[in-house]
Every structure is written in structure tokens, then in C-alpha cells.
Design an enzyme around this catalytic site. Sequence first.
Site, PDB file in Angstrom:
ATOM      1  N   TYR A 134       0.790  -1.220   0.131  1.00  0.00           N
ATOM      2  CA  TYR A 134      -0.060   0.040  -0.044  1.00  0.00           C
ATOM      3  C   TYR A 134       1.050   1.338  -0.118  1.00  0.00           C
ATOM      4  O   TYR A 134       2.151   1.281   0.224  1.00  0.00           O
ATOM      5  CB  TYR A 134      -0.899   0.250   1.240  1.00  0.00           C
ATOM      6  CG  TYR A 134      -0.270   0.429   2.421  1.00  0.00           C
ATOM      7  CD1 TYR A 134       0.401  -0.452   3.272  1.00  0.00           C
ATOM      8  CD2 TYR A 134      -0.612   1.385   3.116  1.00  0.00           C
ATOM      9  CE1 TYR A 134       0.939  -0.324   4.429  1.00  0.00           C
ATOM     10  CE2 TYR A 134      -0.030   1.774   4.426  1.00  0.00           C
ATOM     11  CZ  TYR A 134       0.922   0.783   4.988  1.00  0.00           C
ATOM     12  OH  TYR A 134       1.492   1.147   6.290  1.00  0.00           O
ATOM     13  N   ARG A 146       8.461   4.176  -4.584  1.00  0.00           N
ATOM     14  CA  ARG A 146       8.501   3.184  -3.582  1.00  0.00           C
ATOM     15  C   ARG A 146       7.297   2.016  -3.752  1.00  0.00           C
ATOM     16  O   ARG A 146       7.707   1.076  -3.414  1.00  0.00           O
ATOM     17  CB  ARG A 146       7.984   3.991  -1.989  1.00  0.00           C
ATOM     18  CG  ARG A 146       8.498   2.837  -0.887  1.00  0.00           C
ATOM     19  CD  ARG A 146       8.559   3.546   0.407  1.00  0.00           C
ATOM     20  NE  ARG A 146       6.695   4.293   0.549  1.00  0.00           N
ATOM     21  CZ  ARG A 146       6.790   4.757   1.445  1.00  0.00           C
ATOM     22  NH1 ARG A 146       7.514   5.251   2.344  1.00  0.00           N
ATOM     23  NH2 ARG A 146       5.573   5.236   1.751  1.00  0.00           N
ATOM     24  N   ARG A 202      -7.676 -20.356  -2.227  1.00  0.00           N
ATOM     25  CA  ARG A 202      -6.463 -20.123  -1.211  1.00  0.00           C
ATOM     26  C   ARG A 202      -5.499 -21.319  -1.208  1.00  0.00           C
ATOM     27  O   ARG A 202      -5.921 -22.491  -0.917  1.00  0.00           O
ATOM     28  CB  ARG A 202      -7.354 -20.072   0.252  1.00  0.00           C
ATOM     29  CG  ARG A 202      -6.393 -19.833   1.334  1.00  0.00           C
ATOM     30  CD  ARG A 202      -7.120 -19.658   2.632  1.00  0.00           C
ATOM     31  NE  ARG A 202      -6.183 -19.230   3.646  1.00  0.00           N
ATOM     32  CZ  ARG A 202      -5.253 -20.150   4.198  1.00  0.00           C
ATOM     33  NH1 ARG A 202      -5.131 -21.406   3.812  1.00  0.00           N
ATOM     34  NH2 ARG A 202      -4.441 -19.669   5.356  1.00  0.00           N
ATOM     35  N   LYS A 245       6.650  -1.850   1.968  1.00  0.00           N
ATOM     36  CA  LYS A 245       5.306  -1.532   2.499  1.00  0.00           C
ATOM     37  C   LYS A 245       4.388  -2.254   2.336  1.00  0.00           C
ATOM     38  O   LYS A 245       3.162  -1.972   1.676  1.00  0.00           O
ATOM     39  CB  LYS A 245       5.141   0.037   2.011  1.00  0.00           C
ATOM     40  CG  LYS A 245       4.181   0.935   2.806  1.00  0.00           C
ATOM     41  CD  LYS A 245       4.040   2.457   2.548  1.00  0.00           C
ATOM     42  CE  LYS A 245       3.235   3.245   3.186  1.00  0.00           C
ATOM     43  NZ  LYS A 245       3.382   3.321   4.530  1.00  0.00           N
ATOM     44  N   GLU A 248      11.680   2.264  14.590  1.00  0.00           N
ATOM     45  CA  GLU A 248      10.724   3.472  13.897  1.00  0.00           C
ATOM     46  C   GLU A 248       9.528   3.276  14.762  1.00  0.00           C
ATOM     47  O   GLU A 248       9.310   2.515  15.529  1.00  0.00           O
ATOM     48  CB  GLU A 248      10.829   3.137  12.555  1.00  0.00           C
ATOM     49  CG  GLU A 248       9.780   1.776  12.180  1.00  0.00           C
ATOM     50  CD  GLU A 248       9.884   1.785  10.808  1.00  0.00           C
ATOM     51  OE1 GLU A 248       9.413   2.433   9.958  1.00  0.00           O
ATOM     52  OE2 GLU A 248       9.714   0.587  10.259  1.00  0.00           O
ATOM     53  N   LEU A 261      11.051   1.262   7.380  1.00  0.00           N
ATOM     54  CA  LEU A 261      10.543   1.702   5.928  1.00  0.00           C
ATOM     55  C   LEU A 261      11.247   3.019   5.705  1.00  0.00           C
ATOM     56  O   LEU A 261      11.526   3.701   6.666  1.00  0.00           O
ATOM     57  CB  LEU A 261       8.987   2.025   6.173  1.00  0.00           C
ATOM     58  CG  LEU A 261       8.254   2.423   4.960  1.00  0.00           C
ATOM     59  CD1 LEU A 261       8.236   1.209   3.949  1.00  0.00           C
ATOM     60  CD2 LEU A 261       6.906   3.008   5.270  1.00  0.00           C
TER      61      LEU A 261
HETATM   62  N1  PLP Z   1       7.249   3.592   8.966  1.00  0.00           N
HETATM   63  C1  PLP Z   1       6.256   2.988   8.800  1.00  0.00           C
HETATM   64  C2  PLP Z   1       6.229   1.735   9.710  1.00  0.00           C
HETATM   65  C3  PLP Z   1       5.135   3.386   8.490  1.00  0.00           C
HETATM   66  O1  PLP Z   1       3.866   2.674   8.520  1.00  0.00           O
HETATM   67  C4  PLP Z   1       5.073   4.910   7.981  1.00  0.00           C
HETATM   68  C5  PLP Z   1       3.994   5.263   7.076  1.00  0.00           C
HETATM   69  O2  PLP Z   1       2.853   4.856   7.241  1.00  0.00           O
HETATM   70  C6  PLP Z   1       6.405   5.340   7.983  1.00  0.00           C
HETATM   71  C7  PLP Z   1       7.343   4.761   8.409  1.00  0.00           C
HETATM   72  C8  PLP Z   1       6.421   6.776   7.210  1.00  0.00           C
HETATM   73  O3  PLP Z   1       6.511   6.728   5.671  1.00  0.00           O
HETATM   74  P1  PLP Z   1       5.899   8.033   4.908  1.00  0.00           P
HETATM   75  O4  PLP Z   1       6.747   9.139   5.243  1.00  0.00           O
HETATM   76  O5  PLP Z   1       6.157   7.475   3.561  1.00  0.00           O
HETATM   77  O6  PLP Z   1       4.464   8.075   5.193  1.00  0.00           O
END
Ligand code: PLP
Length: 285
Positions: A33, A52, A100, A149, A182, A207
Amino acid sequence: MARIAYVNGRYLRHGEASVHVEDRGYQFADGVYEVCEVRGGRLVDERRHMQRLVRSLSELRIALPMPLTALGMVLHETVRRNRVEDGLVYLQITRGVARRDFIFPAADTKPSIVVTARNLDPTHRERSATDGIAVITVPDNRWERVDIKSVSLLPNVLAKEAARAAGAKEAWFVDKEGFVTEGGSSNAWIVTRDGTLVTRPAEFGILRGITRTVVLDVIADQNIRFEERKFSIEEAYGAREAFVTSASQIVMPVVSIDGKPVGNGAPGLVATALRRDFHRVAEFS
Ligand code: PLP
């Protein structure tokens, strides 16, 4: 006004929009996503979010179901149909619908696409930024490929629910060595006592946030000391400032970690300045 969702080629009333019970996103969290900020009806950093997305899809060997230009048109059209001025647009692509089975479905299985968009209350968001948010820390129990992501977000759900239960807005994951990775849905930053801005390198383990990347562009032409390195939870407790970045929160000051005030317990100058400058550097489309 009725909300509209885009699902596999059609714009549907939100309440009636649905995907198949055997969509692999639903069955296996087999999908990815993106979330883009919408500001003044325009998308913020669409190009980088799409880059991304392409990377996430290719890491999971899911085909891009339509050309990026067409996908961009769907994002903009969904924003337009929902009359989103300031808010978010959400895009999800899964490996599609198949009986499935763990192994990949037939190569001609069409990936599923869902796009939704909604307004966020700008005054509410600004109030959060003026007050700052509380975070708690939780052990990072996620898989190693958090650089993708993926919609597989159960550890993030549990971490953010733990934060909510503790009266906080975000949870910071801490790895086995005691370093902050994070947030549950954001990247984590601190400003040390000597004024150095610090965030963890985005190789693996986090991420690579688009907001994080733009903040690095914002500081590039400013006289701010910056180190891309791991920081421990103890270092964060003793920091002068802390903040998180994400498309939905931009730069959000953190005023307490695990109930301990950060700095003087108020939003810091660096975070506030970065928040103010962010949209001067971000791209609009
Ligand atoms: N880290 C995680 C785990 C996230 O889910 C997100 C955003 O949803 C981010 C970092 C920040 O990413 P972005 O700045 O691209 O929204």
C-alpha cells in the site's frame, strides 16, 4: 456527500465497495500500500510514493496492474470525487483473487487495486502539532522486510493499540540491542543535547519514509548538524527533542517517551521549523 472508492476499475459508493473473499490481501496480507498526503486538493510527493510502490511490488513479485500514469489518474480522480482538500489518499494493490493456497497463483492472476481518499480536520492536526504527542516503546517483533510497505501490519496494530491504551499516540519499536527502529506508522527522530539531528539509516530495519526523505532534503541546505545512525532508547530519553515523520503527520513533535518528558516537555524548535518548511520542499501534483 457520498464517499467513493475505486475498486478494480470501478468507482463505487464507499459503503458498497468490496473485494472478493479469496483476495490474497484478505487471506494472506499478500499486498502493498501507499498513503499520500493531499493538500489543497493536490497530492504531496506522488512521484516518490509511486517509486516506492514499484519497489515494494517488485520485491514481492507482484505485477504493476496498470501503467503509473493511469494509476496517477485514478489517485487524482478518487481525490476529486471525494472532494478531498486536505487529507489522505490510500492505495492498496494485492496479488489478486485465487483459490486459497500459499504458493503464488497462476501468472495471469490480475492484481487487485483499491483506492480511497478522505479529508482530515486541519485544525485538529495543527492542534496535535502544537501540543506534541506522547509515545511509548515496545519490542520490535516484526519480520526483517519492513522496508517493503506491505499490508501485513499486525505488529503495528498491536503496538499502536498498546500506545492508545497507555494514553499515547504512537509506539516506537525497539530492537533487541535497545535501539529505536521506527514508529508503528512513522519514522523516529531525535535532536541530541548538542543539537544534532539523528535518525536511523534506512537500509533494512525500517521503512524508507517519503516524509523522512523530504525532511533530509529540507535540512540539506540548512545549517543543521545531522547524523544518520542508530540511537538507543536511553539516548532518546535524554534527547533535547524528538519527533516522528509520516505522510499523515508530516513532522509531529514528541513531548514524552514512556511517560518521561522529552527536553522541557514541549514541542522543540527543530521539529517545529521542519514542519513549517516541509511543504516548501515537497513536490505537489
Ligand atoms: N514507518 C512505518 C512503519 C510506516 O507505516 C510509515 C507510514 O505509514 C512510515 C514509516 C512513514 O512513511 P511515509 O513518510 O512515507 O508516510
